[in-house]
Scaffold this motif. Structure first.
Motif, PDB file in Angstrom:
ATOM      1  N   GLN A 130       0.827  -1.209   0.000  1.00 13.62           N
ATOM      2  CA  GLN A 130       0.000   0.000   0.000  1.00 13.62           C
ATOM      3  C   GLN A 130       0.865   1.263   0.000  1.00 13.62           C
ATOM      4  O   GLN A 130       0.557   2.237  -0.674  1.00 13.62           O
ATOM      5  N   PHE A 133       2.026   3.077  -3.297  1.00 17.04           N
ATOM      6  CA  PHE A 133       1.231   3.915  -4.196  1.00 17.04           C
ATOM      7  C   PHE A 133       0.281   4.860  -3.473  1.00 17.04           C
ATOM      8  O   PHE A 133      -0.209   5.818  -4.044  1.00 17.04           O
ATOM      9  N   TYR A 275      -6.221   6.635  -0.214  1.00 13.97           N
ATOM     10  CA  TYR A 275      -7.057   5.719  -0.990  1.00 13.97           C
ATOM     11  C   TYR A 275      -7.558   4.553  -0.151  1.00 13.97           C
ATOM     12  O   TYR A 275      -8.646   4.062  -0.352  1.00 13.97           O
ATOM     13  N   GLU A 277      -9.236   3.603   2.545  1.00  5.21           N
ATOM     14  CA  GLU A 277     -10.116   4.125   3.584  1.00  5.21           C
ATOM     15  C   GLU A 277     -10.102   3.123   4.735  1.00  5.21           C
ATOM     16  O   GLU A 277      -9.559   2.039   4.597  1.00  5.21           O
TER      17      GLU A 277
ATOM     18  N   GLY B  15     -10.267   6.341 -10.869  1.00  5.16           N
ATOM     19  CA  GLY B  15      -9.455   6.132  -9.667  1.00  5.16           C
ATOM     20  C   GLY B  15      -8.123   5.493  -9.999  1.00  5.16           C
ATOM     21  O   GLY B  15      -7.075   5.895  -9.479  1.00  5.16           O
ATOM     22  N   GLU B  18      -5.894   8.134 -11.642  1.00  5.11           N
ATOM     23  CA  GLU B  18      -5.358   9.063 -10.628  1.00  5.11           C
ATOM     24  C   GLU B  18      -4.185   8.462  -9.860  1.00  5.11           C
ATOM     25  O   GLU B  18      -3.208   9.131  -9.561  1.00  5.11           O
ATOM     26  N   LEU B  19      -4.311   7.179  -9.528  1.00  8.95           N
ATOM     27  CA  LEU B  19      -3.292   6.528  -8.685  1.00  8.95           C
ATOM     28  C   LEU B  19      -2.054   6.107  -9.469  1.00  8.95           C
ATOM     29  O   LEU B  19      -1.031   5.766  -8.871  1.00  8.95           O
ATOM     30  N   ASN B  23       2.848   7.893 -10.765  1.00  5.36           N
ATOM     31  CA  ASN B  23       3.673   6.886 -10.102  1.00  5.36           C
ATOM     32  C   ASN B  23       4.765   6.422 -11.074  1.00  5.36           C
ATOM     33  O   ASN B  23       4.457   6.001 -12.192  1.00  5.36           O
ATOM     34  N   ASN B 289     -12.245   4.720  -4.430  1.00  7.50           N
ATOM     35  CA  ASN B 289     -10.908   4.620  -3.836  1.00  7.50           C
ATOM     36  C   ASN B 289     -10.524   3.209  -3.400  1.00  7.50           C
ATOM     37  O   ASN B 289      -9.433   2.742  -3.742  1.00  7.50           O
ATOM     38  N   SER B 293      -7.608   1.214  -5.288  1.00  8.20           N
ATOM     39  CA  SER B 293      -6.488   0.863  -4.428  1.00  8.20           C
ATOM     40  C   SER B 293      -6.129  -0.629  -4.570  1.00  8.20           C
ATOM     41  O   SER B 293      -4.956  -0.994  -4.706  1.00  8.20           O
ATOM     42  N   VAL B 296      -4.561  -1.208  -7.993  1.00  9.66           N
ATOM     43  CA  VAL B 296      -3.178  -0.727  -8.102  1.00  9.66           C
ATOM     44  C   VAL B 296      -2.234  -1.600  -7.269  1.00  9.66           C
ATOM     45  O   VAL B 296      -1.074  -1.783  -7.635  1.00  9.66           O
TER      46      VAL B 296
END
Lengths: 356, 356
Positions: A130, A133, A275, A277, B15, B18-19, B23, B289, B293, B296
């Motif tokens: 985690q 990123f 991201y 949560e 999402g 964005e992530l 990167n 998100n 997440s 990713v």
């Protein structure tokens, strides 16, 4: 197939042996322990460290010795001799992680330590992924089963502290001298490891401010309960533009929050990221099966060549201590409520709790 | 660095973009969507599937289209053209996992689907690792945020069912037609995926018995509450020598059990194994998100070459349905308590709940 050597045939080492001896991914080639274990271990027993280290057929070492100096020697020698290392030893990992990662990378082997924080909870691996990123803001963990067991008995069953300590000792959750657990030292080490992984920087145990529960008594528990809260010993890691704060302290948390449900010898962790949560893990933080399970998950990753490739840590990184918020400061005679206290104010109190 | 193409620029696709866009591990080379997205996506927009599939510079495809037939086409073509695939699509994964894994292995690429079950909760990866060495007895999951939101509002706030459904729709937690969520179809798919991973066998959605909450009313909620229990819709997977049972059903669970704390749109999972003693994960099961997440995290694993190397699934494996235990069978006029009911008895009732 990996040819593995287990160092230490105590509770955890036995669990690792049980879980690997019939698994086709592994062959247990040697177990290091004292000569007294000969009858139990027969030809598997090796009583000399170097004969394992110099055995080129052994590619992976599992360190289950406990303590610091002998494990440190075994880990260093193993990495230098191009053996992968798996350990649950939070003491030595928190002190020497930077050196271990450098040696592992130099020698193109892997050191893995999933079991060092949160026992059987898969925590280190997902948190590390985690942090590749996401922006992780905060990690709050109940990471010591002994202190949580004692707090649970005092809160839920109104048990006297010494009686709760005795019960924890009888159940095998507490050491004869439980000071390191009650004073938060064990959770300092775990906070150090997690913060190093999130920031990818070398962090020192000595920089982590910690407050324990040695001075806790029934009237303090009652005071916290009267506010609809429940007391937990928490490692709180906060990461922001201003720096990284790691602090171990008693926190009076809301009765309905997820961490309030983490009872007895269980551990629990709450992760908050931009991201990611709120994510909560609850599981057994210590003991034979959970610890062996986490060690063997590392062994499986090594076998399948999917262990996390930790880079070298960046140089030493000083911590800040985020003391913002409302605190209860107990002295022998009185109770003060203070906002955003100084470190000195907190240290001067007999017992402190942050209120959340 | 991976050159990735995102299929579908809806909530989840956005999402993921964005992530990944800033990167250093990734370069987003193309986004497939309708021509209307041109103003927003400029030169990144590609409206023709095959021009992405035939672009040899793109090594990884992220499928965020939703539905079944177009995603299936994109996944098949991507794997055949030696591209890694990451998807959150539980419908297509639960239907075609066996075929996808075979194609991925034939073409020496990877298909990953962490986001398909439990949204942002890292669940598929740790469960798969655990099943490599432990005996997993049972996995109990609250794996659908919509139905859990509605159950929470009905139980905790005595909200009427239709009002709760309307609120879930307003908050974006429920579809216009929430039948698939309320009837447990979504949780059937998730159960199918998890059971396939634990057993490493091809399992079919059609074999999974499921009971939903469409007929639930306030008096049934009250009946459950009067027994000190709380109602949750649960996917229950049990593995034993006798076979594998997967069933989706309402369960009246103890108010103090960890899954009872999983409220509103959250998901929660309890894993029980021989070595993995009770382990609970709680997190957001859907939304931009958490889903992005999890996708990713799969991309990071692909980038670092540590994605789980799923083997081909073994041939189709028929399920059993373990119906042991105490059940409440509601009809229009009456309530019956039955032990170890038959499937027919359960199907004849208006609403059923297992009592634990």
């Amino acid at each position: 197939m990996n040819n593995i050597a287990i160092f230490g045939y105590g509770t955890v080492g036995k669990g690792v042996y049980e879980l690997t001896k019939n698994n086709p991914l592994f062959k247990v080639a040697a177990i290091f322990d004292k000569p007294e274990k000969k009858e139990e271990l027969h030809n598997l027993l090796v009583t000399d460290i170097d004969s394992i280290i110099l055995d080129k057929s052994i590619d992976t070492v599992v360190e289950c010795l406990g303590g610091d100096s002998l494990p440190h020697e075994v880990i260093i020698k193993s990495l230098k001799n191009k053996k992968n290392v798996v350990t649950s030893n939070k003491e030595t990992i928190s002190k020497h992680l930077s050196e271990y990662l450098r040696l592992a990378n130099e020698n193109q082997v892997s050191i893995q330590f999933e079991a060092s924080v949160g026992g059987g909870i898969p925590l280190i691996y997902p948190l590390t992924i985690q942090s590749d990123f996401d922006e992780i803001f905060e990690v709050k963990g109940i990471l010591n089963g002994t202190s949580n067991f004692i707090l649970t008995k005092m809160s839920d069953e109104k048990m006297d502290k010494n009686e709760a300590i005795k019960l924890a000792q009888e159940k095998g959750f507490a050491e004869k001298d439980p000071t390191a657990d009650l004073e938060g030292i064990d959770m300092v080490r775990k906070g150090c490891i997690l913060a190093s992984l999130i920031t990818k920087k070398e962090i020192h145990n000595e920089d982590i401010l910690h407050f324990g529960i040695s001075n806790l008594n029934a009237s303090m528990i009652a005071e916290v309960a009267s506010r609809g809260k429940v007391l937990k010993l928490i490692t709180d890691i906060k990461v922001s533009d201003k720096g990284t704060s790691v602090i171990v302290l008693p926190v009076a948390i809301d009765k309905n929050s997820p961490l309030a449900q983490v009872k007895n010898e269980y551990n629990g962790v709450l992760i908050l990221g931009k991201y990611q949560e709120p994510l909560t893990f609850i599981g057994k933080g210590a003991g034979k099966n959970p610890t062996a399970s986490a060690i063997v998950s590392d062994l499986v990753r090594i076998n399948k060549k999917i262990a996390y490739p930790y880079p070298d840590l960046k140089p030493y990184y000083p911590l800040t201590s985020d003391l913002k918020g409302k605190y209860l400061l107990f002295s022998k005679e009185s109770l003060k409520e203070v906002n955003d206290p100084t470190e000195q104010e907190l240290k001067a109190a007999m017992f402190i709790a942050r209120v959340e």
